[in-house]
Design a protein around this motif. Structure first.
Motif, mmCIF file in Angstrom:
data_model
loop_
_atom_site.group_PDB
_atom_site.id
_atom_site.type_symbol
_atom_site.label_atom_id
_atom_site.label_comp_id
_atom_site.label_asym_id
_atom_site.label_seq_id
_atom_site.Cartn_x
_atom_site.Cartn_y
_atom_site.Cartn_z
ATOM 1 N N SER A 19 15.293 -3.658 0.995
ATOM 2 C CA SER A 19 16.378 -3.305 1.904
ATOM 3 C C SER A 19 17.467 -2.203 1.263
ATOM 4 O O SER A 19 18.276 -1.447 1.766
ATOM 5 C CB SER A 19 17.084 -4.225 2.663
ATOM 6 O OG SER A 19 17.885 -5.044 1.748
ATOM 7 N N LEU A 39 9.415 -4.280 3.785
ATOM 8 C CA LEU A 39 9.454 -4.009 5.115
ATOM 9 C C LEU A 39 10.418 -2.415 5.175
ATOM 10 O O LEU A 39 10.092 -1.924 6.319
ATOM 11 C CB LEU A 39 10.079 -4.961 6.044
ATOM 12 C CG LEU A 39 9.381 -6.368 5.697
ATOM 13 C CD1 LEU A 39 10.110 -7.298 6.628
ATOM 14 C CD2 LEU A 39 7.892 -6.374 6.096
ATOM 15 N N TYR A 54 11.846 1.335 15.952
ATOM 16 C CA TYR A 54 11.058 0.878 15.083
ATOM 17 C C TYR A 54 10.054 0.084 15.525
ATOM 18 O O TYR A 54 10.335 -1.129 16.331
ATOM 19 C CB TYR A 54 11.559 0.176 13.831
ATOM 20 C CG TYR A 54 10.791 -0.271 12.750
ATOM 21 C CD1 TYR A 54 10.098 0.506 12.075
ATOM 22 C CD2 TYR A 54 10.987 -1.495 12.416
ATOM 23 C CE1 TYR A 54 9.278 0.185 11.060
ATOM 24 C CE2 TYR A 54 10.328 -2.089 11.278
ATOM 25 C CZ TYR A 54 9.297 -0.931 10.454
ATOM 26 O OH TYR A 54 8.620 -1.596 9.595
ATOM 27 N N ARG A 56 6.161 -2.063 14.805
ATOM 28 C CA ARG A 56 5.200 -2.287 13.608
ATOM 29 C C ARG A 56 4.552 -3.503 14.086
ATOM 30 O O ARG A 56 4.895 -4.292 14.908
ATOM 31 C CB ARG A 56 5.644 -2.312 12.257
ATOM 32 C CG ARG A 56 6.498 -3.529 11.857
ATOM 33 C CD ARG A 56 6.543 -3.585 10.500
ATOM 34 N NE ARG A 56 7.222 -4.938 9.692
ATOM 35 C CZ ARG A 56 6.940 -6.004 9.654
ATOM 36 N NH1 ARG A 56 5.629 -6.457 10.205
ATOM 37 N NH2 ARG A 56 7.556 -7.073 9.197
ATOM 38 N N LEU A 58 3.147 -7.505 13.230
ATOM 39 C CA LEU A 58 3.544 -8.781 12.296
ATOM 40 C C LEU A 58 2.385 -9.423 11.752
ATOM 41 O O LEU A 58 1.325 -9.249 12.118
ATOM 42 C CB LEU A 58 4.230 -9.814 13.613
ATOM 43 C CG LEU A 58 5.521 -9.654 14.040
ATOM 44 C CD1 LEU A 58 5.930 -10.679 15.236
ATOM 45 C CD2 LEU A 58 6.622 -9.252 13.179
ATOM 46 N N ASP A 62 6.230 -13.686 8.126
ATOM 47 C CA ASP A 62 6.910 -12.449 7.981
ATOM 48 C C ASP A 62 8.346 -12.568 8.103
ATOM 49 O O ASP A 62 8.751 -13.598 8.489
ATOM 50 C CB ASP A 62 6.495 -11.615 9.272
ATOM 51 C CG ASP A 62 6.241 -10.189 8.873
ATOM 52 O OD1 ASP A 62 6.933 -9.615 7.989
ATOM 53 O OD2 ASP A 62 5.504 -9.377 9.392
ATOM 54 N N LEU A 64 12.068 -10.242 8.933
ATOM 55 C CA LEU A 64 12.727 -9.102 9.731
ATOM 56 C C LEU A 64 14.126 -9.113 9.634
ATOM 57 O O LEU A 64 14.792 -10.129 9.883
ATOM 58 C CB LEU A 64 12.202 -9.102 11.203
ATOM 59 C CG LEU A 64 10.670 -8.883 11.465
ATOM 60 C CD1 LEU A 64 10.374 -8.907 12.875
ATOM 61 C CD2 LEU A 64 10.249 -7.573 10.920
ATOM 62 N N SER A 65 14.677 -7.774 9.369
ATOM 63 C CA SER A 65 16.313 -7.918 9.252
ATOM 64 C C SER A 65 16.641 -6.570 10.009
ATOM 65 O O SER A 65 17.703 -6.248 10.118
ATOM 66 C CB SER A 65 16.794 -7.734 7.994
ATOM 67 O OG SER A 65 16.511 -6.628 7.195
ATOM 68 N N PHE A 70 7.956 -5.467 18.009
ATOM 69 C CA PHE A 70 7.007 -6.114 17.030
ATOM 70 C C PHE A 70 5.771 -6.926 17.776
ATOM 71 O O PHE A 70 6.139 -7.644 18.358
ATOM 72 C CB PHE A 70 7.715 -6.899 15.962
ATOM 73 C CG PHE A 70 8.880 -6.484 15.400
ATOM 74 C CD1 PHE A 70 8.733 -5.693 14.163
ATOM 75 C CD2 PHE A 70 10.145 -6.414 15.698
ATOM 76 C CE1 PHE A 70 9.610 -5.325 13.523
ATOM 77 C CE2 PHE A 70 11.201 -5.980 15.007
ATOM 78 C CZ PHE A 70 11.017 -5.472 14.152
ATOM 79 N N THR A 83 7.703 -16.185 11.834
ATOM 80 C CA THR A 83 8.649 -15.037 11.425
ATOM 81 C C THR A 83 10.018 -15.333 11.333
ATOM 82 O O THR A 83 10.558 -15.920 12.353
ATOM 83 C CB THR A 83 8.414 -13.870 12.376
ATOM 84 O OG1 THR A 83 6.880 -13.697 12.829
ATOM 85 C CG2 THR A 83 9.299 -12.747 12.238
ATOM 86 N N PHE A 85 13.885 -14.128 11.257
ATOM 87 C CA PHE A 85 14.756 -12.994 11.393
ATOM 88 C C PHE A 85 16.206 -13.415 10.792
ATOM 89 O O PHE A 85 16.706 -14.467 10.740
ATOM 90 C CB PHE A 85 15.013 -12.921 12.915
ATOM 91 C CG PHE A 85 13.874 -12.793 13.855
ATOM 92 C CD1 PHE A 85 12.931 -11.729 13.876
ATOM 93 C CD2 PHE A 85 13.176 -13.939 14.258
ATOM 94 C CE1 PHE A 85 12.108 -11.540 14.699
ATOM 95 C CE2 PHE A 85 12.103 -13.798 14.808
ATOM 96 C CZ PHE A 85 11.513 -12.542 15.075
#
Length: 322
Positions: A19, A39, A54, A56, A58, A62, A64-65, A70, A83, A85
């Motif tokens: 990031s 990511l 955005y 994509r 999953l 996974d 995600l931020s 998704f 997943t 977050f």
């Protein structure tokens, strides 16, 4: 050798490096195939700044931020997927079901958990979350409403899912909302500065840093006098309704961590501690009688300092040092 807790949080650390744009791709050499890769790149940041959504796919496991849409589609039976977050400290996670095609009667499930849970350990802990554990799960197969919006109580949330039939799956949209008084935070970075405020609320709030750190408290307002007390069997803040404690250990759950120091009284100045644990937590306990506030900053201990101190540590799992 890395601890189990460090291994469990490995994907978090990898994501954080990405990031910051330090690399476009990292291979997880010590992890299983389902560990997520990086990511977020600088190119993606520029695209998102132009107002694009955005999107994509999953992975089974996974992280995600970022906001976006998704989709997960099973290419084979996927029985143990999750997943995670994470947002900024002042953000709440919003999850919307856009499309769900799973077989609930055949054993599939899709659940949102309010917080993170790893091998039975929860953040926030049951002592710090406003809901009982059973109510922190939202099970799609029990509710059956694919348009329902689910909002987290802090900057982290996660989904669990199991899908037996290839081709089945789901699509979710993730958004962030502002939290005016953040309570219970997992830091995305090994360094930073934060002010926690609890305004006349009877609640407990934890700030978790999954690194060995130097933490420096520069301002504490509890409506008392000054004082810093190292934890001893006969000392501490027992009987005080409002206080801050520093915790360390190898757990995700603050309630299972080792208490290192108590701060029972207000002060302006500096109280610093080096904590060589896999996870460091600053936890504020509030009676609701005051507006409590604590400001602190932290940075990761360098490897050499950690190794040198552990040689003479009174505890094997971490060391406290004022």
């Amino acid at each position: 050798m890395p601890s189990a807790f460090q291994f469990q949080c490995h994907f978090v650390l990898i994501f954080l490096a990405a990031s910051k744009g330090e690399t476009r791709y990292l291979e997880v050499r010590d992890a299983a195939e389902d560990e997520p890769f990086l990511l977020l790149s600088e190119d993606l940041k520029r695209e998102l700044s132009a107002g694009q959504t955005y999107r994509r796919s999953l992975r089974c496991i996974d992280m995600l931020s970022i906001e976006g849409q998704f989709t997960f589609t099973a290419d084979q039976p996927q029985l143990h997927c999750a997943t995670f977050f994470i947002g900024e400290p002042e953000e709440l996670i919003m999850i919307d079901y856009d499309f769900v095609n799973i077989d609930c009667q055949g054993g599939d499930f899709l659940k949102v958990f309010d917080g993170w849970i790893l091998k039975g350990e929860k953040f926030p802990s049951s002592l710090d979350h406003p809901l009982p554990t059973s109510q922190r799960y939202v099970d799609f197969c029990e509710n059956g409403n694919i348009q329902r919006s689910i909002r987290s109580s802090q900057n982290v949330a996660m989904i669990f899912f199991r899908i037996h039939q290839p081709g089945n799956g789901f699509t979710i949209t993730v958004k962030k909302n502002t939290n005016l008084f953040p309570c219970n935070v997992i830091s995305q970075t090994p360094s930073g500065r934060f002010t926690m405020v609890i305004p006349h609320q009877h609640r407990n709030c934890s700030f978790s840093i999954i690194y060995p750190v130097v933490i420096k408290i520069s301002d504490l307002i509890l409506g008392h006098l000054n004082g810093l007390f190292l934890k001893k069997p006969s000392a501490g803040c027992a009987g005080v309704g409002d206080f801050v404690e520093l915790l360390g250990g190898t757990s995700l759950d603050p309630s299972k961590m080792f208490p290192l120091a108590d701060l029972c009284h207000s002060f302006h100045g500096s109280a610093q501690m080096k904590i060589g644990c896999d996870n460091t937590v600053l936890r504020m306990v509030s009676s609701g009688k005051h507006i409590n506030r604590v400001t602190f900053e932290y940075h990761q201990l360098d490897l050499q300092e950690t190794e040198n101190r552990k040689e003479n540590s009174i505890e094997e799992f971490c060391f406290p040092s004022i």
